[in-house]
Structures are given as structure tokens and as C-alpha cells.
Design a protein around this motif. Structure first.
Motif: not given
Length: 1325
Positions: A890, A926, A965
Motif C-alpha cells: 500500500f 490499509f 495497492k
């Protein structure tokens, strides 16, 4: 439509449907014409334009659908409102009444027609209810076009069979007090109606009934099922019925089956609790259910009701919902007994004060949804209770004020009004199901539960032209395979002390620390806990892991196989290791009495095939240097050592057959502040065999050796002697390899990490220049390969022409020409050589000018492209990712709008592994995981309306963070040729060493405004990193078939580094496979239920080996895997053999030659039971077919598999492989004997058994047994005349442990067919 001189016409063209069971002349349809006038934008006025009366008498003829356009009828319209028909002065016939006034010139044209397809959906629509074809009917498949007529050809949705078990009702405060108060109130009401004080009789409860039915929001789908409840007691979750005098609940002993359920929010299960009362004339005032003293007819009263939708919210298996009562609306529009006042009660008490109903709910799915007969998803009963806890008091239509079960009752507020209403449900259902009509009232009728075997899924509804076959419940017979299948046994040293002393006297290399001192020896039996914090504080952060393979013990002792072995394994994130061939050699100093039990020394073979006993054992080193590791990876490595088990596959180097797998725990390699540690292990090499079609049971699989499911057997094939060590060093790093810097989660376009390389006219002067963007001037030939090829080709043509001239001209002629030129120069006195040199210079100048023209033309052609590329590099930001298989990387990109006006930015990225996170929940997950402290916005991106790439709106000069991502599931599936490694291995391996063959993956993300001009470019450079394998599975399966397996996950607390956030939540395991051609899936299960991973793999031709990886996740966004599994699928040729224990079965296999001549040999996984012929090395001619004969003599009954390999003995390559599937049955037992042998007796026992030849002629017999380790014969064969008797000498081996064993004595004829079988049961006492 209005035309001058013509009357105004309004075209409806609307089909209206209804069904009725009434056939009466007084039944009529009232049609009202309504005009909607708009005064303002938001103000409408409804005006009545008249009404008509359409009689449905028996003389009304209905035309079929095909002729409805040909039978047009007229209907006269009247002034006023149809509500006037309810006035008492309007008597029949209504049309001739003086108060009815016709509207002159107004006529309604209509046609009547029968519509037989509507009968299929008649149970979903209330009787006598008019409905348009454009309305959505719950239970009917909605067409693709919303404007189409759904009732023209109605298609039913798939139904689901629901089962209600263990049903019970609780009435408060207790059942006895509730019924006592109820009877007193009913009796007082009866006396009040009769104007009496007491008549000697009493109201008694005759029966307690429960009506259960399915409601679709309009009507009941079928007639309710009526069951009788009995007082009882429910004790705990087991719901055991008690016969005690105090009855606390109403209990149903049978199952309720509902076959008409549909997976829609409108469908609900409705419960009505009904009591049957009667008057008792006896003197006994106690409550009684006896009917012997009844003098009046029984009457019924509804006491409570409830509605529950199993498909709203989380499904539940153990469900508890609240009961409702009082004057609130209910689906049947019945008067219901009052509920206690809850004004002073808390919210918890309000949920249960009116009573509760509890049951176990399950749904039957089809084979595509689940392989089991029933699917139930357990949820805490308190959740279900909270879902149904409100009562029906409000009258408002606000959806947020009503729980889901109130939809049904709100629809029943008025049975006489058929008006279009809005369903009071939650916001989602309000949008989906608004505009439905209220259903009509249905009468409860007794109905027994129907036994349907409909086995349908919760899938999208489909239309069915023909009747679907109903699938029976099916439970798969494939037993799931457990992870952690290898057993790491401790304190199981089998080798004697004398043998161990000889083993360690061989001279294996010692493990020394930096001070040349012996490493500290760790006792494997020491189970003390390890402190990872102490490991972290160690100043020797560089770990050198040493694996020493010392010796191997064959089992059973005295076996001649294997002669040489090799190992395959993978340690941490290092590349997979395949060792060289290791020969098994006995030590020179072995004594005769210990020679049999002494392990074989492992000696590496040289290139000439010989081994040197002076350098025994194989040592491999793995250097884990912090300088080569990513940020935080040292913590991962410590966790790996503390929790993981290293699996080592042991192979027979000659037959290339897998001997078994050894497992060693790595936690003893934690040094705990010591400079170096070492530990010695004697590991069992275990092979696991799975028997098909046998269900399995579970045990605690977190402890090694405790899992013993049915159908799975583990066999010890040998013992591996290993020594492991960990030597600590001071951290140091080679300068040649760059350090992996810590990753930044926020990438900014202003950090000068762009692709524009700056400028440097010279390396010295560039330091003195202050310009930020400079570029070094270079030759175009060095920068552009296309231009260089053009110029080089012309120069090559000129040089080649001169070379061709020199090569083709005669050498003598060339010499004569040179002599003639010298004579002419002498005669003329002119230097011809200088003249020729001048001509050559002129030609070179012409060629040089031509090259410059080519370069100029080429430069003009690529100028625009070069400038555009240079400008793109100026706005390009570089970012490097170090990605691992399955791990989501991420990061956020800081994007700024450089313009003074707003723009909608399109984020273009065509690479499937890099994506923009558009879900705010995923983004938040995330950010919390990586501790990224940047703003988070809801609905930040525009992704709807057919947009290919996500878009974002930016204000002038605004800066936002774009979340990205990167996640890859692609892995290297290449497999090294099966067999030991050629040559010696590198003794030291360094972690994260750069692979010279690895390439960097470059992904470009372009941020464009509306005119497709880029404002920023992000180039992501992905560097692949190795990954840790948690478990390796190896399967052998028939070629060109599908392998179907289920792998069972261990409990959550057994997985390393895993924390469960909510123990009450349902567990959703997600899996992904590195090969997209493999089906890999899981099912949603409860937290305490076992979780299986299902695989379906297509096997290729023999001897292909397929390799792939399965990544297991527990988080919904697939961020960090909890397990990575490695699979090897070996495709073999399958041969099925049916045989009998002890009998010889012979068959032939076809062996096809390859392109060259090969020297091959056949090897069996069980030489005692399977023997190939020829058994020695033989030649396999190219492109020819050769018969390979095999003899099968099984020693035990049952179904199992043996393996047969044909190997090239020169190159150690696998040529062919077979999977021999045995189906072996036990022979018929002729006689049975018993014998007792004391435990510990060294000589064992000697016995005799007589056998008589049953044939009249002379015969030869041979003796076999299924336990050659426990029984030996004096003679293996004997010859008898007809009728002659022979005494068979038996010698039984001594027993070491008490127990019972059964041995078969097999007497075979000369063709190895069984003549007689004796069974001897031995009891070791």
C-alpha cells in the motif's frame, strides 16, 4: 389525443390482472378515471372524472389472449365518486337508480380475456386484487427490462427448503403464571357477557397450537402449517426435555419444513401462537387439557405472533426472536391478546417481556453452493434477538423506525383498503420494494408439513421452462486433509547409545562461534519458553543458520533400500534447495553386534560416483544479514524461527521415489543472547497415506502426533540424524549490493524523484552549475539504436565491397597492376599515390556529408517525440516497491492540481496488479495497518456510469492523496528436473541476494485532465522478493483427470502471528491461487467450526508435475496472508488391480521409448508387494514399445496405492511413472488358532500346524504370510502326495509390548493361488 372536431381520447394500453374463486352475479369491478392536475412544480391535484361498474357474472365470456384485441367492449361512466356506492339508498339494480347519472359521450373501452399462465403465480398474489404487469411481484423473476410485463409469462424464482428444529416458546414471567392469568381473564369476560357471578364452570386450555407459514409481503404463499405444542423444559443449548413438574416452555418435538421460501427480503416466516379453550363443568378448578368434561364447543384465541426474515442481516442458525401482541397490526389482521405494560421496563426487558420463540434454522442448498446437505451459519442468539426486538406501535411510514419484521404487519393495517403504499423497511429495502400493494387476509387452515427434497441454491433467480430435478442431500466422502501433517516427535531416540557413540566418532564438522569455541548444545527435551524481546536485544544481529545432514537409518532394520538419498526443502525466504546425491555408508568402526542398528553415514558423491568417508555429512549455511533485509524483516525472521517447522522431503536418489517427510522445529535456533547454539535431532521420516471414501474425525491438531483421523495412516520409513546451529555475528554488509531502504507510504511528485536525469555536460562542471534540470550532450548514434543500425549498415556495405574485391581478384593480377602503376609514375614523374589519396579524402567527405544529412533528417523526424518524452520525464515520479507473493503493498501518491481552475482527473493504469483503492473501508483498513496519517475521504472517486478508469475532482491548486495497492498472485511455476542436483551446492547462501536473471517490472500510472493531457506520471518499479512457504503438499494423481481435495486449516490460535479481533464474529477465510486455471474456494463458517479449503486441479499427462501456490487470508481485503501453501501435483498413469491377500497377480504395462536409446531400470515403492520384471537395468530402444511385467502380492487388505518409476540410470531422469491402485480383499479363513507368548522372551515360540493335501494327485504348495516380521516358516514350500498330511513348522518372533496381533498363514498352489488360509491370533502377555 385530441383532433379538431373529434372527441378527446386517452390511450391507456394497460393490462390489469387478477384471479378469483368467486362466481357470483353481485361481484363487480369498479373502475374510476382519475386526472392529475399540476398547479405548481411540487403541487398536484387529483380530480375524479367518473367511474364505471363492470359486472363479473357467470354470463361474462372470457376470450383467450390471442383474441383479446377482437372483442372490444364499452363501459359507461357515471358522475361522482365510487364511494357513493356504499350509500344505503343505492339499491340494486344500481344502474337504474335515480341517483346514478351517466356522463354523456364518455366511454371506456376494454376487453376481457383469460390468462392461464397467471395460475402459476396465483399463490404469490392475493385473491381479488388488481395488479398491473409492470409491478414487481415478490417471488417472480424480474425481467431484464423494467418496463416489460412481468405477468405476461411469469417465471417463478427458485425456492429454498428451510427447516426449523428444536422450537420452543418462552412466556413470561413463567408459563404457568401466564396461563393462569389468561384463564382468569377469559373466565371473567365470559361471566361478564352472561351477566353472571359464577356458574360453576371454568375456562380450561384444551390445546396449544402454533401456525407457521411463509409470507411474501402480499399474502401467505401456502396455507399455514399447524403444530401442537406441549409444556416442557429446555435445559441449556442441548435442549433436553425434562419431565419435572415445573414446565417453563412450550416445546415442539418434531421438525417444521418450509419448502416455499425464496431468498428475498420480502419473504418472511410468520408465527402465530393460538390457544384452544373450552368450558369445563367439573369441580376441579385447575387447568386441564382433558376433553371428557366439555359441555360447550371449543373456541380459539391468538395470543402472540412474530415474523422473521432469515435473509436480512447476518443469517443465524440458533435464532431467538421476540413475540408481539396487543392491538398492533399483524399479517393476519387478527385480534391478539394483550401484552404487559413496558413503560417502566428497560430496553432489554422489553425485548423478552412479551415472550420469545427460539429454534434452530437451516437451509438446504444445491451442490454448487455447498457439498453438505444443510448449511447453517451460527450467530449468537442475542444478535437475532436484537434484530427483532421492536413492537408495532408507530403509524408513520418512516423506514428507519421499524425493524425488518414490521414490513409484513405494516402492510396489513387495513384489509379493506387496496391502496398503493410504501413498504416501511430499512433504506435499502425501501428503495427496492416501494410501491407494493397490501395483501389480503388469509384464513389459517390446518396443514401437515410437506416432505420435499428440493435442493436449490441461494443464487440469482432463473426462469424454468421445464420442471427441475430435485437433488437429494449429499455429503462428500472426500475426507479433508489436515495441515501440519508431519509429526515432529521429541524424545523418541531409537538408536542405541553404542550406535550413537560410533556415529559421532566418524568426525562430522563442528559448529564453532566467532571465537572458535563450540556452540552451546541445546537439549530438544527442554520445553522452556523463549523470549523474543531478549532475542531482539542481542547485539549479534547477524544469524548464520547451519544445517548438517549426518546420517540415515533404514526402517525396517536390515532393509537394503534406499542406497542413496537426496533432500529438498526451502528455508525462510531463500530459494528452494535440492541437495546432491548422498550415499549411505556404514562406519568403518562398527562392531558386528551393533552393525545392524548403526545408522548409515551420509557421504556426498563426487563426479565419478564415489564418496569420501573422510568428509562425511552435508553442511549447508544460510546467512541472514540485516544489511540485506527490509525494514522490520528481522522481527519476521525471529517469529519464523519461533513458530515454524521446517519440512524436509527425503527422496530415493536411485528410484526418484519420495521416501517421506521429516519435520524439525526451528525454535531451538533462537540463541537467547548466546554467541552460538546447536541442537541434534533424530527425526522420523514419515509418509502419509490417505484412504478414500472414509470420513474422518478431528483431534487437537496443534500438538504433533495427536491427529489420528480415520482413513489416514502414517508410516515411518526411516530416521534422519541432523544437527542444526545458529552462529551469531556482528552485522556487516558488502558494499556491492545496495541496502533495501525503508519504504515510504506517501509518494510526492515534489520530492525530485522524477525520471528526468538532470544535466551534466561534464562530471566536473556539473557540480559548479546551479541549474536544476540539465542534460549531458551525447552522440545520437549512442542514444538511438535505429540510427546507429542505418549508419553502420552503409559503412558495412562499403567495407564488404572492398573485402569482396580482395577476395575475388586474383593475387597475381593485383600484383601486375601495382607494377604497371609504378612504371607509369616513373615515366611521367607525377606522384599518383598522392592523387589517389586526394580522391579518397573527397569520397570520405561526401560520405560524411551524407551521414550528416541522414542524421539531420532523422533528428527532425524524432524531435517532437523526443521533446514530448523529455517533458513526460519531467513530470514523472519514480517509486520502487519490494513485492512479495500475496502481500498487498500500500502507498499513497500526493497529487496536486497545477491549474487555477478545477479539473476532473482520470487515473489511467492498465496493469491488473496495480489498482486505485476506491472503497473507503478498504482504504481505512490499509491506513490503520500501515499507520499512515493522511486524510481519508468518503466517496472520493467516481467509478460508475461505465467509466473505465477512476476519476477524481480537484479544485484549483488542491492536493489530494491517491491510495494505491499493488498485489501480485503470479509466481514462478517452473520445476527443476526431478532428481538430485548435479555437482556441489554453494555452502553459504545470503538472504536477498540479487538474482542476475531477475527483471524489474515497470508500471506507469498517468493522471490526465479532460483534454487527455497528463499533469503527472507515476512510474512504479516492482522488485520481486522471495516468500516464506508455511506448508508443502505433494499429491500423486492419475493423469488427465481432476484432483479434488479439501485442506483443513488448523485452529486460529495455532497460526503464527494471528490475532482474532472479535470472537463473536463469523469467520470468513479467503483464498487465492497463483494459477488462475485452478479452482480454489472456501465457505463461510462460524468461528468455532472447522474451516476447509477446496481445490480442483486439472492434471496433465504423465510424468508432468504441476506446481502452484495457495495464499490464505483472514482479513476481508486480502492484505496480509496468514498462510502460503506450496503444492506439487504429480501426474501418473493409473492402473487398477483387484487382488487377494497373499495371492500373486501378474499384468503387463506398456513402456514407450523416447527419441534416443536409454538405459533404464524399474523401481517399486513397495518391493515386498510389487516386483517389476525385468528387475535389472535394461535398454529402452527409441520410438519402440516394450512390455514391463509386474507381479503384485499384497500383504494386507484394503484400498491403497503403490508407485512404480522407470528411471534413466545414466542421467537420473524420470522416464515413466505409474500409480498402481490396489483393491485387496482378505481370503476366506479356513481355520483359526490362538496362542499366547510372554513379552520379553528372546527366543519367541515354535509351533506346528498340520495340512492335508485335499487332491488325489501329487501337488506342490508354498507358504506365505502377511506378517513376515512376526512369523517365519521352517520351510517355505513342500510337496505332498494325494491325501498326505504335512506338519508346517512355525516360529513366532518375540514380542516387545503387550497386545494382540493377527497373522495369516497362506497356503498357495504352484500358480500362487490361495488353497487355504489359517488365522493365528497371538496374545503378547
Amino acid at each position: 389525443m385530441h383532433t379538431r372536431g373529434q372527441p378527446t381520447k386517452v390511450f391507456f394500453n394497460q393490462a390489469v390482472y387478477f384471479h378469483t374463486s368467486l362466481n357470483c352475479t353481485h361481484i363487480a369491478i369498479v373502475v374510476e378515471i382519475v386526472a392529475i392536475a399540476k398547479k405548481r412544480v411540487d403541487n398536484e391535484q387529483v380530480l375524479s372524472c367518473g367511474f364505471g361498474i363492470l359486472h363479473l357474472c357467470s354470463t361474462q365470456k372470457f376470450t383467450p389472449d390471442t383474441a383479446k384485441g377482437q372483442n372490444i367492449k364499452r363501459l359507461s361512466l357515471y358522475h361522482g365518486t365510487p364511494r357513493a356506492l356504499l350509500h344505503p339508498k343505492l339499491q340494486d339494480p344500481i344502474e337504474k337508480n335515480k341517483f346514478m347519472t351517466l356522463i354523456e359521450g364518455s366511454t371506456l373501452f376494454y376487453s376481457f380475456s383469460s390468462h392461464p399462465p397467471l395460475m402459476e403465480a396465483s399463490h404469490l398474489i392475493p385473491e381479488n386484487m388488481l395488479i398491473a404487469g409492470s409491478e414487481t411481484v415478490p417471488g417472480l423473476v424480474v425481467p431484464s427490462k423494467q418496463t416489460s410485463n412481468v405477468l405476461k409469462k411469469p417465471s417463478l424464482m427458485k425456492t429454498v427448503t428451510c427447516n426449523l428444529d428444536k422450537l420452543s416458546l418462552q412466556l413470561y414471567p413463567t408459563l404457568e403464571k401466564f396461563e393462569e392469568e389468561l384463564v382468569e381473564l377469559l373466565n371473567a369476560d365470559r361471566l361478564l357477557k352472561n351477566n353472571q357471578v359464577s356458574d360453576g364452570s371454568m375456562v380450561v386450555i384444551q390445546e396449544r397450537r402454533l401456525h407457521v407459514c411463509v409470507h411474501n409481503g402480499w399474502c401467505y404463499i401456502q396455507k399455514p402449517q399447524v403444530v401442537v405444542l406441549i409444556p416442557g423444559t429446555v435445559q441449556g443449548k442441548s435442549r433436553i426435555l425434562s419431565k419435572s413438574s415445573q414446565k417453563t416452555s412450550l416445546i415442539l418435538r418434531s421438525r417444521i419444513q418450509l419448502t416455499e421460501m425464496v431468498k428475498l427480503p420480502m419473504f418472511a416466516i410468520v408465527f402465530h401462537l393460538e390457544y384452544v379453550f373450552s368450558n369445563s363443568t367439573g369441580a376441579d378448578r385447575k387447568l386441564s387439557s382433558s376433553t371428557s368434561s366439555l359441555d360447550n364447543a371449543a373456541y380459539m384465541q391468538t395470543l402472540r405472533w412474530a415474523a422473521w426474515n432469515p435473509f436480512l442481516g447476518s443469517n443465524a442458525s440458533d435464532v431467538t426472536i421476540s413475540l408481539h401482541g396487543g392491538p398492533s397490526p399483524n399479517p393476519s389482521n387478527l385480534l391478539v391478546y394483550k401484552t404487559p405494560s413496558t413503560d417502566m421496563s428497560s430496553e432489554e426487558v422489553k425485548q423478552v417481556e412479551s415472550g420469545t420463540i427460539s429454534f434452530h434454522f437451516s437451509c438446504r442448498l444445491d451442490k454448487h453452493a455447498d457439498n453438505s446437505a444443510e448449511l447453517s451459519v451460527p450467530t449468537k442468539s442475542s444478535q437475532a434477538l436484537g434484530f427483532q426486538n421492536s413492537s408495532f406501535r408507530g403509524k408513520t411510514s418512516d423506514a428507519s423506525k421499524y425493524p425488518p419484521e414490521q414490513m409484513l404487519s405494516r402492510l396489513q393495517q387495513s384489509s379493506s383498503q387496496y391502496l398503493t403504499t410504501s413498504l416501511p423497511t430499512n433504506r435499502t429495502l425501501l428503495r427496492q420494494f416501494s410501491g407494493h400493494r397490501t395483501p389480503s387476509k388469509m384464513t389459517s387452515i390446518h396443514q401437515e408439513p410437506r416432505g420435499s427434497i428440493d435442493h436449490t441454491p441461494f443464487d440469482a433467480p432463473e426462469s424454468h421452462a421445464a420442471e427441475q430435478l430435485q437433488e437429494l442431500p449429499f455429503t462428500p466422502m472426500q475426507a479433508p486433509i489436515l495441515t501440519l501433517i508431519t509429526e515432529s516427535e521429541r524424545a523418541t531416540t531409537v538408536t542405541s547409545r553404542a550406535a550413537l557413540a560410533q556415529l559421532h566418532a566418524v568426525g562430522f564438522p563442528e559448529i564453532l562461534d566467532d571465537n572458535n569455541e563450540l556452540a552451546t548444545v541445546i537439549d530438544p527435551d527442554d520445553l522452556s519458553n523463549f523470549n523474543l524481546q531478549q532475542e531482539k536485544a542481542d547485539h549479534l544481529q547477524s544469524n548464520e543458520i547451519i544445517l548438517q545432514f549426518l546420517a540415515f537409518s533404514r526402517e525396517p532394520e536390515g532393509s537394503s533400500q534406499p542406497g542413496s538419498i537426496y533432500f529438498t526443502f526451502q528455508f525462510y525466504r531463500f530459494p528452494p534447495v535440492t541437495t546432491q546425491q548422498l550415499h549411505l555408508v556404514k562406519p568403518h568402526n562398527s562392531q558386528k553386534r551393533t552393525l545392524k542398528s548403526t545408522p548409515f553415514i551420509l557421504v556426498p558423491l563426487n563426479k565419478n560416483g564415489t564418496g569420501n568417508l573422510d568428509s562425511p555429512g552435508l553442511e549447508l549455511k544460510f546467512l541472514v544479514e540485516p544489511g540485506y533485509m527490509k525494514e522490520g524483516e528481522q522481527r519476521w525472521f525471529r517469529q519464523y524461527l519461533a513458530t515454524q517447522t521446517l519440512q524436509i522431503d527425503v527422496w530415493d536418489a536411485e528410484s526418484l521415489l519420495l521416501i517421506g517427510t521429516a519435520a524439525v522445529e526451528l525454535k531451538y535456533l533462537l540463541r537467547q543472547g548466546r554467541p552460538a547454539v546447536q541442537v541434534s535431532h533424530e527425526l522420523p521420516v514419515i509418509t502419509t497415506e490417505y484412504t478414500p471414501d472414509v470420513p474422518m474425525t478431528l483431534a487437537d491438531i496443534t500438538k504433533h502426533g495427536t491427529v489420528k483421523p480415520y482413513g489416514m495412516t502414517t508410516i515411518t520409513k526411516g530416521r534422519l540424524h541432523m544437527r542444526l546451529g545458529n552462529v551469531g555475528h556482528q552485522p556487516k554488509r558488502t558494499a556491492k549490493i545496495p541496502t533495501l531502504v525503508p519504504e515510504s507510504r506517501i509518494i510526492s511528485s515534489q520530492d525530485r524523484s522524477s525520471g528526468f536525469s538532470g544535466g551534466s555536460l561534464s562530471s566536473i562542471s556539473s557540480k559548479k552549475l546551479s541549474a536544476l534540470n540539465m542534460y549531458r550532450a551525447q552522440r545520437m548514434v549512442d542514444l538511438d539504436s535505429e540510427l546507429a543500425s542505418v549508419l553502420f549498415s552503409r559503412a558495412r556495405i562499403d567495407s564488404f565491397g572492398q573485402q569482396d574485391l580482395d577476395s575475388d581478384a586474383d593475387i597475381v593480377r593485383k600484383r601486375k597492376l601495382q607494377r604497371m602503376m609504378a612504371v607509369r609514375q616513373l615515366e611521367s614523374g607525377v606522384d599518383l599515390k598522392s592523387k589517389t589519396h586526394t580522391l579518397t579524402k573527397r569520397e570520405e567527405q561526401i560520405h560524411h556529408e551524407r551521414d550528416l544529412q541522414i542524421i539531420e533528417a532523422y533528428r527532425e523526424r524524432i524531435k517532437a517525440e523526443s521533446i514530448s518524452r523529455m517533458l513526460s520525464q519531467a513530470i514523472t515520479t519514480q517509486h520502487t516497491l519490494y513485492a512479495t507473493l500475496g502481500h498487498a503493498e500500500f502507498f499513497e501518491f500526493s497529487l496536486k492540481n497545477p491549474y487555477s481552475v478545477q479539473h476532473t482527473i482520470t487515473i489511467e493504469c492498465e496493469h491488473p496488479e496495480l489498482s486505485v483503492i476506491v472503497n473507503s473501508r478498504e482504504w481505512k483498513h490499509f491506513k490503520n495497518l500501515t499507520k499512515t496519517l493522511t486524510p481519508l475521504e468518503e466517496d472520493m472517486f467516481h467509478v460508475e456510469g461505465g467509466v473505465q478508469f477512476p476519476q477524481i475532482y480537484l479544485r484549483p491548486k488542491e492536493t489530494v492523496y491517491i491510495p494505491f495497492k499493488f498485489q501480485t498472485f503470479s509466481a514462478d511455476h517452473s520445476i527443476a528436473p526431478q532428481g538430485p542436483a548435479k555437482g556441489k551446492l554453494a555452502k553459504k547462501n545470503i538472504i536477498n541476494q540479487q538474482d542476475p536473471n531477475s527483471t524489474t517490472k515497470k508500471i506507469e500510472v498517468i493522471f490526465k485532465i479532460e483534454n487527455q493531457k497528463p499533469i503527472a506520471i507515476l512510474q512504479v518499479n516492482v522488485e520481486a522478493q522471495p516468500y516464506v512457504i508455511d506448508q508443502t503438499f505433494r499429491f500423486y494423481h492419475p493423469e488427465m483427470t481432476f484432483l479434488k481435495k479439501s485442506i483443513r486449516l488448523p485452529p486460529l490460535h495455532a497460526l503464527s502471528g494471528l490475532t482474532v479481533q472479535s470472537l463473536n464474529a463469523e469467520l470468513q477465510i479467503n483464498v487465492r491461487c497463483s494459477d488462475f486455471n485452478i479452482i480454489c474456494e472456501t465457505k463461510k463458517m462460524a468461528l468455532n467450526e472447522p474451516q476447509d479449503v477446496f481445490l480442483k486441479v486439472a492434471c496433465g499427462p504423465c510424468p508432468e508435475v504441476k506446481k502452484f501456490f495457495v495464499i490464505v487470508y483472514m482479513d476481508p481485503w486480502l492484505a496480509v496472508p496468514i498462510q502460503i501453501w506450496q503444492f506439487y501435483i504429480h501426474s501418473l498413469q493409473k492402473i487398477d488391480v483387484s487382488c487377494v491377500v497373499g495371492e500373486l497377480t501378474q499384468l503387463s504395462l506398456v513402456l514407450r521409448g523416447t527419441q534416443t536409446v536409454r538405459k533404464v531400470a524399474a523401481y517399486s515403492s513397495s518391493p515386498e508387494e510389487l516386483q517389476p520384471t525385468p528387475s535389472d537395468v535394461f535398454l529402452l530402444p527409441p520410438h519402440e514399445v516394450k512390455d514391463l511385467h509386474i507381479s503384485v502380492r499384497p500383504q494386507k487388505e484394503g484400498d491403497r496405492c503403490l508407485y512404480l518409476n522407470v528411471v534413466d540410470v545414466d542421467f537420473r531422469q524420470l522416464v515413466a511413472s505409474w500409480l498402481i491402485c490396489l483393491s485387496c480383499k482378505q481370503p476366506t479363513i479356513s481355520k483359526a488358532f490362538e496362542i499366547s507368548i510372554p513379552v520379553g522372551e528372546r527366543r519367541g515360540s515354535t509351533k506346528r500346524i498340520s495340512y492335508t493335501n485335499p487332491y488325489p494327485n501329487k501337488r506342490m504348495f508354498s507358504l506365505r504370510t502377511n506378517r513376515p516380521d512376526l512369523l517365519q516358516y521352517k520351510e517355505d514350500s513342500f510337496e505332498l502326495e494325494g491325501g498326505e498330511t504335512y506338519h508346517i513348522g512355525l516360529r513366532f518372533a518375540p514380542g516387545q509390548n503387550p497386545g494382540v496381533e493377527e497373522i495369516l498363514i497362506l497356503i498357495n498352489d504352484q500358480a500362487e493361488k490361495n488353497e487355504a488360509t489359517y488365522c493365528v491370533q497371538i496374545t503378547y502377555q
